[in-house]
Scaffold this active site. Structure first.
Site, PDB file in Angstrom:
ATOM      1  N   SER A  19      40.223  44.428   4.912  1.00 12.60           N
ATOM      2  CA  SER A  19      41.618  44.622   5.285  1.00 12.60           C
ATOM      3  C   SER A  19      42.250  43.284   5.699  1.00 12.60           C
ATOM      4  O   SER A  19      42.226  42.341   4.918  1.00 12.60           O
ATOM      5  CB  SER A  19      41.705  45.683   6.390  1.00 12.60           C
ATOM      6  OG  SER A  19      43.024  46.114   6.572  1.00 12.60           O
ATOM      7  N   ASP A  48      44.368  53.789  -1.539  1.00 16.10           N
ATOM      8  CA  ASP A  48      44.629  52.924  -0.395  1.00 16.10           C
ATOM      9  C   ASP A  48      46.138  52.751  -0.182  1.00 16.10           C
ATOM     10  O   ASP A  48      46.816  52.120  -0.990  1.00 16.10           O
ATOM     11  CB  ASP A  48      43.972  51.561  -0.611  1.00 16.10           C
ATOM     12  CG  ASP A  48      43.937  50.718   0.652  1.00 16.10           C
ATOM     13  OD1 ASP A  48      44.672  51.040   1.607  1.00 16.10           O
ATOM     14  OD2 ASP A  48      43.185  49.733   0.683  1.00 16.10           O
ATOM     15  N   HIS A  97      40.188  53.247   2.473  1.00 15.72           N
ATOM     16  CA  HIS A  97      40.382  51.924   3.078  1.00 15.72           C
ATOM     17  C   HIS A  97      39.397  51.699   4.229  1.00 15.72           C
ATOM     18  O   HIS A  97      38.769  50.647   4.324  1.00 15.72           O
ATOM     19  CB  HIS A  97      41.827  51.806   3.581  1.00 15.72           C
ATOM     20  CG  HIS A  97      42.184  50.463   4.124  1.00 15.72           C
ATOM     21  ND1 HIS A  97      42.651  49.431   3.330  1.00 15.72           N
ATOM     22  CD2 HIS A  97      42.134  49.960   5.385  1.00 15.72           C
ATOM     23  CE1 HIS A  97      42.886  48.364   4.077  1.00 15.72           C
ATOM     24  NE2 HIS A  97      42.573  48.666   5.327  1.00 15.72           N
TER      25      HIS A  97
END
Length: 325
Positions: free
Chosen positions: A139, A271, A300
């Site tokens: 991320s 996502d 995610h």
């Protein structure tokens, strides 16, 4: 297989001062201090995991352990928390080295660029220069990974894996459109709410609530995750999130172009932080790059329920690099 990994893989927990801030480091493998090892016994490579936001490193332990096992325990796998996302539990000591105390304090260390400098300071003070690095970002950890490549070209990073990379147009993403007003315009209201609600709670109540929450999510954690309910940590999570919405806008094509042979990007199909159109766009701009689209509908937040699957994939991608070490 997961239960075997949890029982067998040694994980060492440390709390250090990095740039004057309490920082948790979780280390898979027998190597706890790379500088204290004789040169001949030092591992030749370190796998370094940079978390997403929240930077609660305890949730990354199953992934780190699975990856350590998948590479046949040849090299250490370390996970570092974000600055301000952990507080040292009662009874735990902070390890202080001369290098830590000499590290410069960073302005706005809880912000996005501060987090980049925090990770750089750790690598420079805790990892010998001759040890090669594999950096895994998740991320916003992918954004930080790219910044490290740009700011510290002298680091011996041989590969960087960017998992579910939030490296562009965060505020425009489906989740970003919801998060931006909350984290930017309403951030102080969230602070007040968190402090008023959670600050009075005794530790026993927080532990009970977390145990119930983990059970409901079918999760376990061998290290304390009390920071999930600490107002100070949650305020820093929200602050970093707000900066992500404002500053992670334009993709850093120059850095990607410079280091493209070292980079592997992994995008999800479900996502809402980096939708598939971002994958299609970057693939068009860099047709020779290593861009992969998930075929397993892994979310995610893969660390919660898919750590083994991701670890197996990363280990497979690393095979050629590790065979040369």
């Amino acid at each position: 297989m997961d239960s075997e990994i949890k029982e067998e893989v040694p994980v060492h927990e440390e709390f250090i001062l990095c740039c004057g801030v309490e920082t948790q480091v979780l280390k898979c493998g027998p190597w706890t201090n790379l500088f204290s090892e004789p040169r001949a016994n030092r591992p030749k490579l370190l796998i370094f995991i940079i978390t997403g936001n929240p930077g609660f490193s305890a949730f990354y332990v199953p992934f780190a352990k699975a990856l350590y096992s998948s590479i046949n325990r040849r090299f250490p796998v370390w996970v570092i928390s974000h600055a301000g996302h952990v507080l040292v539990p009662k009874g735990k000591k902070i390890l202080i080295t001369s290098d830590d105390s000499n590290a410069p304090e960073i302005n706005d260390i809880y912000g996005l660029q501060g987090q980049v400098k925090h990770k750089l300071a750790f690598l420079r003070t805790h990892v010998p220069k001759e040890i090669k690095l594999v950096v895994i970002g998740h991320s916003v950890g992918c954004y930080i990974s790219l910044e490290i490549l740009k700011l510290a070209p002298e680091l011996p990073i041989i590969r960087s894996f960017l998992l579910f990379p939030t490296i562009e147009r965060m505020a425009e993403s489906p989740n970003g459109r919801i998060a931006t007003p909350l984290l930017c315009q309403l951030r102080y209201a969230l602070y007040v709410f968190a402090y008023l609600l959670l600050k009075p709670w005794p530790e026993k109540i927080k532990s009970f609530v977390i145990r119930i929450g983990l059970r409901m999510m079918n999760l376990q954690s061998e290290f304390s995750v009390l920071n999930v309910l600490e107002p100070f940590c949650l305020a820093n999570v929200a602050y970093l999130g707000g900066q992500e919405m404002m500053k992670v806008v334009k993709r850093d094509n120059e850095t990607i172009k410079t280091y493209l042979p070292k980079l592997t990007f992994y995008y999800g199909t479900t996502d809402a932080w980096c939708p598939t159109e971002y994958y299609e766009d970057i693939k068009k701009d860099f047709p020779e790059g290593d861009f992969r689209l998930c075929e397993k509908k892994i979310p995610h937040a893969f660390i919660l329920h898919f750590p083994q699957e991701m670890a197996d994939m990363v280990a497979d991608w690393l095979k050629d690099d590790l065979s040369k070490i």
